[in-house]
Design a protein around this motif. Structure first.
Motif, PDB file in Angstrom:
ATOM      1  N   ARG A 169      34.744  -6.045  -8.079  1.00  0.00           N
ATOM      2  CA  ARG A 169      35.321  -4.749  -8.468  1.00  0.00           C
ATOM      3  C   ARG A 169      34.333  -3.612  -8.208  1.00  0.00           C
ATOM      4  O   ARG A 169      34.718  -2.531  -7.755  1.00  0.00           O
ATOM      5  CB  ARG A 169      35.708  -4.770  -9.949  1.00  0.00           C
ATOM      6  CG  ARG A 169      36.898  -5.665 -10.208  1.00  0.00           C
ATOM      7  CD  ARG A 169      37.264  -5.650 -11.669  1.00  0.00           C
ATOM      8  NE  ARG A 169      38.237  -6.697 -11.930  1.00  0.00           N
ATOM      9  CZ  ARG A 169      38.520  -7.141 -13.124  1.00  0.00           C
ATOM     10  NH1 ARG A 169      37.913  -6.635 -14.196  1.00  0.00           N
ATOM     11  NH2 ARG A 169      39.408  -8.093 -13.301  1.00  0.00           N
ATOM     12  N   LEU A 170      33.049  -3.864  -8.499  1.00  0.00           N
ATOM     13  CA  LEU A 170      32.039  -2.840  -8.255  1.00  0.00           C
ATOM     14  C   LEU A 170      31.898  -2.532  -6.766  1.00  0.00           C
ATOM     15  O   LEU A 170      31.770  -1.372  -6.360  1.00  0.00           O
ATOM     16  CB  LEU A 170      30.683  -3.265  -8.838  1.00  0.00           C
ATOM     17  CG  LEU A 170      30.585  -3.279 -10.368  1.00  0.00           C
ATOM     18  CD1 LEU A 170      29.253  -3.894 -10.795  1.00  0.00           C
ATOM     19  CD2 LEU A 170      30.740  -1.878 -10.928  1.00  0.00           C
ATOM     20  N   GLU A 171      31.932  -3.568  -5.935  1.00  0.00           N
ATOM     21  CA  GLU A 171      31.845  -3.364  -4.485  1.00  0.00           C
ATOM     22  C   GLU A 171      33.052  -2.605  -3.959  1.00  0.00           C
ATOM     23  O   GLU A 171      32.931  -1.730  -3.098  1.00  0.00           O
ATOM     24  CB  GLU A 171      31.696  -4.716  -3.773  1.00  0.00           C
ATOM     25  CG  GLU A 171      30.317  -5.332  -3.967  1.00  0.00           C
ATOM     26  CD  GLU A 171      30.194  -6.716  -3.342  1.00  0.00           C
ATOM     27  OE1 GLU A 171      31.160  -7.192  -2.693  1.00  0.00           O
ATOM     28  OE2 GLU A 171      29.141  -7.328  -3.514  1.00  0.00           O
ATOM     29  N   LYS A 172      34.229  -2.910  -4.495  1.00  0.00           N
ATOM     30  CA  LYS A 172      35.441  -2.206  -4.097  1.00  0.00           C
ATOM     31  C   LYS A 172      35.364  -0.736  -4.483  1.00  0.00           C
ATOM     32  O   LYS A 172      35.704   0.153  -3.709  1.00  0.00           O
ATOM     33  CB  LYS A 172      36.658  -2.860  -4.749  1.00  0.00           C
ATOM     34  CG  LYS A 172      37.974  -2.290  -4.307  1.00  0.00           C
ATOM     35  CD  LYS A 172      39.131  -3.038  -4.938  1.00  0.00           C
ATOM     36  CE  LYS A 172      40.448  -2.411  -4.537  1.00  0.00           C
ATOM     37  NZ  LYS A 172      41.584  -3.073  -5.193  1.00  0.00           N
ATOM     38  N   LEU A 173      34.880  -0.485  -5.697  1.00  0.00           N
ATOM     39  CA  LEU A 173      34.718   0.883  -6.174  1.00  0.00           C
ATOM     40  C   LEU A 173      33.695   1.641  -5.324  1.00  0.00           C
ATOM     41  O   LEU A 173      33.906   2.793  -4.959  1.00  0.00           O
ATOM     42  CB  LEU A 173      34.273   0.877  -7.644  1.00  0.00           C
ATOM     43  CG  LEU A 173      34.152   2.222  -8.340  1.00  0.00           C
ATOM     44  CD1 LEU A 173      35.485   2.944  -8.362  1.00  0.00           C
ATOM     45  CD2 LEU A 173      33.627   2.026  -9.755  1.00  0.00           C
ATOM     46  N   LYS A 174      32.619   0.953  -4.946  1.00  0.00           N
ATOM     47  CA  LYS A 174      31.579   1.553  -4.101  1.00  0.00           C
ATOM     48  C   LYS A 174      32.147   1.967  -2.750  1.00  0.00           C
ATOM     49  O   LYS A 174      31.834   3.036  -2.236  1.00  0.00           O
ATOM     50  CB  LYS A 174      30.440   0.552  -3.925  1.00  0.00           C
ATOM     51  CG  LYS A 174      29.266   1.076  -3.138  1.00  0.00           C
ATOM     52  CD  LYS A 174      28.178   0.000  -3.040  1.00  0.00           C
ATOM     53  CE  LYS A 174      27.050   0.423  -2.170  1.00  0.00           C
ATOM     54  NZ  LYS A 174      26.034  -0.619  -2.040  1.00  0.00           N
TER      55      LYS A 174
END
Length: 177
Positions: A169-174
């Protein structure tokens, strides 16, 4: 003849024999252990099995050691046959193909579950139920722990991936930012 054809032919023959003798599951379990252990030191196994200086009996002992106990008699006879035919250097590919054929025949999906922490039996059962409901087949779950996921899990089934991890999720948000 190429390695792929040899592997398929030997794997099919082994599956047919194992089905006739009623030991397909035991052979499958032995070959799963073999590929897991073989994969840990694949280069060393390949060198030992391909080395013409090593006697057939030594190669056979190496294969038995990689499988661990118990080695079902049906699988032991197959390993002797493969060694006799000097195809022991292809055993890894044969084992992988056998597993694929067995899972297809048994309507099993291989599902790799990577989690941030150890899962309890209830959580694993829920994932198994999800796979069964979604793909209409039972799943053979292989669980790995990867603390870098921070939380959640990643589920890989055949060519599908469900990433329910915090890291994902963090990578997607990034990427969105």
């Amino acid at each position: 003849m190429d390695n792929g054809k040899i592997s398929v032919r030997y794997a099919r023959a082994l599956l047919q024999t194992a089905n006739e003798e009623g030991c397909a599951r035991e052979v499958y379990e032995g070959l799963v252990r073999l590929t897991a252990n073989y994969g840990l030191a694949i280069q060393q196994f390949n060198e030992a099995l391909s080395n013409p200086m090593n006697e057939a009996q030594e190669k056979l002992q190496l294969l038995h050691a990689a499988i661990g106990d118990p080695v079902h008699p049906c699988l032991a006879r197959f390993l002797e046959f493969v060694t006799e035919k000097r195809r022991e250097n292809r055993i890894f590919l044969i084992a992988l193909k056998y597993q694929e054929l067995y899972r297809k025949e048994q309507h099993l999906l291989r599902a790799d579950v990577t989690t941030a922490t150890e899962l309890d039996d209830k959580a694993l059962a829920s994932i198994g139920d999800y796979v069964r409901d979604t793909f209409h087949q039972d799943a053979e779950l292989h669980v790995k722990v990867d603390p870098t996921l921070i939380g959640g899990f990643v589920l890989d089934i055949e060519h599908d991936r469900l990433d329910a991890s915090i890291k994902g999720r963090l990578e997607k948000l990034k990427k969105e930012i």
